[in-house]
Write a protein that holds these residues in place. Sequence first.
Motif, PDB file in Angstrom:
ATOM      1  N   PRO A 113       0.802  -1.230   0.000  1.00  0.00           N
ATOM      2  CA  PRO A 113       0.000   0.000   0.000  1.00  0.00           C
ATOM      3  C   PRO A 113       0.834   1.280   0.000  1.00  0.00           C
ATOM      4  CG  PRO A 113      -0.164  -1.152   2.111  1.00  0.00           C
ATOM      5  CD  PRO A 113       0.494  -2.092   1.162  1.00  0.00           C
ATOM      6  N   ASP A 114       2.060   1.235   0.511  1.00  0.00           N
ATOM      7  CA  ASP A 114       2.897   2.433   0.528  1.00  0.00           C
ATOM      8  C   ASP A 114       3.518   2.734  -0.833  1.00  0.00           C
ATOM      9  OD1 ASP A 114       2.330   2.671   3.178  1.00  0.00           O
ATOM     10  OD2 ASP A 114       4.296   2.044   3.904  1.00  0.00           O
ATOM     11  N   TYR A 115       3.548   1.757  -1.738  1.00  0.00           N
ATOM     12  CA  TYR A 115       4.227   1.936  -3.020  1.00  0.00           C
ATOM     13  C   TYR A 115       3.316   1.735  -4.223  1.00  0.00           C
ATOM     14  CZ  TYR A 115       8.101   1.407   0.190  1.00  0.00           C
ATOM     15  OH  TYR A 115       8.944   1.558   1.251  1.00  0.00           O
ATOM     16  N   ARG A 116       2.145   1.166  -4.013  1.00  0.00           N
ATOM     17  CA  ARG A 116       1.265   0.822  -5.124  1.00  0.00           C
ATOM     18  C   ARG A 116       0.906   2.044  -5.965  1.00  0.00           C
ATOM     19  NH1 ARG A 116      -2.503  -2.646  -2.524  1.00  0.00           N
ATOM     20  NH2 ARG A 116      -3.461  -0.747  -1.723  1.00  0.00           N
ATOM     21  N   ALA A 117       0.525   3.138  -5.309  1.00  0.00           N
ATOM     22  CA  ALA A 117       0.130   4.334  -6.054  1.00  0.00           C
ATOM     23  C   ALA A 117       1.317   4.932  -6.806  1.00  0.00           C
ATOM     24  CB  ALA A 117      -0.473   5.369  -5.104  1.00  0.00           C
ATOM     25  N   TRP A 118       2.479   4.921  -6.185  1.00  0.00           N
ATOM     26  CA  TRP A 118       3.679   5.447  -6.855  1.00  0.00           C
ATOM     27  C   TRP A 118       3.993   4.637  -8.106  1.00  0.00           C
ATOM     28  CZ3 TRP A 118       6.975   9.327  -7.292  1.00  0.00           C
ATOM     29  CH2 TRP A 118       8.232   9.102  -7.863  1.00  0.00           C
ATOM     30  N   ILE A 119       3.933   3.320  -7.990  1.00  0.00           N
ATOM     31  CA  ILE A 119       4.219   2.450  -9.132  1.00  0.00           C
ATOM     32  C   ILE A 119       3.214   2.713 -10.252  1.00  0.00           C
ATOM     33  CG2 ILE A 119       4.250   0.036  -9.904  1.00  0.00           C
ATOM     34  CD1 ILE A 119       5.304  -0.648  -7.045  1.00  0.00           C
ATOM     35  N   GLU A 120       1.940   2.818  -9.887  1.00  0.00           N
ATOM     36  CA  GLU A 120       0.912   3.072 -10.900  1.00  0.00           C
ATOM     37  C   GLU A 120       1.095   4.453 -11.530  1.00  0.00           C
ATOM     38  OE1 GLU A 120      -2.699   2.508  -8.768  1.00  0.00           O
ATOM     39  OE2 GLU A 120      -2.578   0.313  -8.782  1.00  0.00           O
ATOM     40  N   SER A 121       1.528   5.424 -10.752  1.00  0.00           N
ATOM     41  CA  SER A 121       1.691   6.784 -11.280  1.00  0.00           C
ATOM     42  C   SER A 121       2.829   6.871 -12.279  1.00  0.00           C
ATOM     43  CB  SER A 121       1.952   7.774 -10.137  1.00  0.00           C
ATOM     44  OG  SER A 121       3.274   7.660  -9.631  1.00  0.00           O
ATOM     45  N   ARG A 122       3.812   5.970 -12.146  1.00  0.00           N
ATOM     46  CA  ARG A 122       4.933   5.976 -13.078  1.00  0.00           C
ATOM     47  C   ARG A 122       4.522   5.415 -14.431  1.00  0.00           C
ATOM     48  NH1 ARG A 122       8.401   9.247 -12.990  1.00  0.00           N
ATOM     49  NH2 ARG A 122       9.773   7.888 -14.179  1.00  0.00           N
ATOM     50  N   GLY A 123       3.548   4.524 -14.418  1.00  0.00           N
ATOM     51  CA  GLY A 123       3.012   3.983 -15.655  1.00  0.00           C
ATOM     52  C   GLY A 123       4.094   3.430 -16.554  1.00  0.00           C
TER      53      GLY A 123
END
Length: 261
Positions: A242-252
Amino acid sequence: MALAADPNVDKAPSTVAACKPVYLTLDTGHMAVAPLIADILNRHQVKVTFFAANERTQTGNGSLGSDWAPWWKVRAAEGHEFASHTWDHVYWRADLPDGFRMQPSAGPSEGKSLQWTADQYCEELGKSARHLEAITGKKALPLFRAPGGKTSPALLAAAKSCGYAHVGWSPAGFLGDELPSDRYPNNDLLKKALRDIRAGDVLVAHLGIWSRKDPWAPAVLEPLITGLQSRGFCFKTLREHPDYRAWIESRGSRPVGAPAK
């Protein structure tokens, strides 16, 4: 007259209790135990995140060299994730007015004290990530782990500017394979891990530590995995954290090393 509902009909299936996730991460090392570790992970269907640098190995031409490339390619096919550990396993030593004092522990500048700019550090992170993608066919996660976990706010900001978020480990997730085995025997490390690890913890171990006389992985990894699984834990990669999921998705699909927005 209405019939009483049969309590055994049309009941929703019982909810299976969700597992307690932990995130096993493995940094590169001398690679002698890498085949054993891969067998254990495969046997227990455990997926991990590997942080890779091109370190000196007991056999072969470096942990990211051509001799080990087939091993990494199979790990990608099994569904594991990969991220940068720098290319030459470079330690941060100090911040400087216009950059950082760095010290590689591998490669042509092994042991030397170097002065790097933020751009040079970004290139070091990207070199490992790009090489991982080249040998596995799988894009590395936009994450990195600094060797030794040594960072500064300025170093983290530099890495984030070129698309990398840092991943450390949880206090209980330090599995101790770097510690001297005469003072930290494998059985004690196993007991401590099984006692202290909690849901959400990031765990860290290595694909071989030169200094440890009694290797950790052959004695500890499998009973640790089965012991945690028997306690209701499950293993997930950092892609799901949960701490990295959004960051990974934002990098696309942005290229490795592209500035974060």
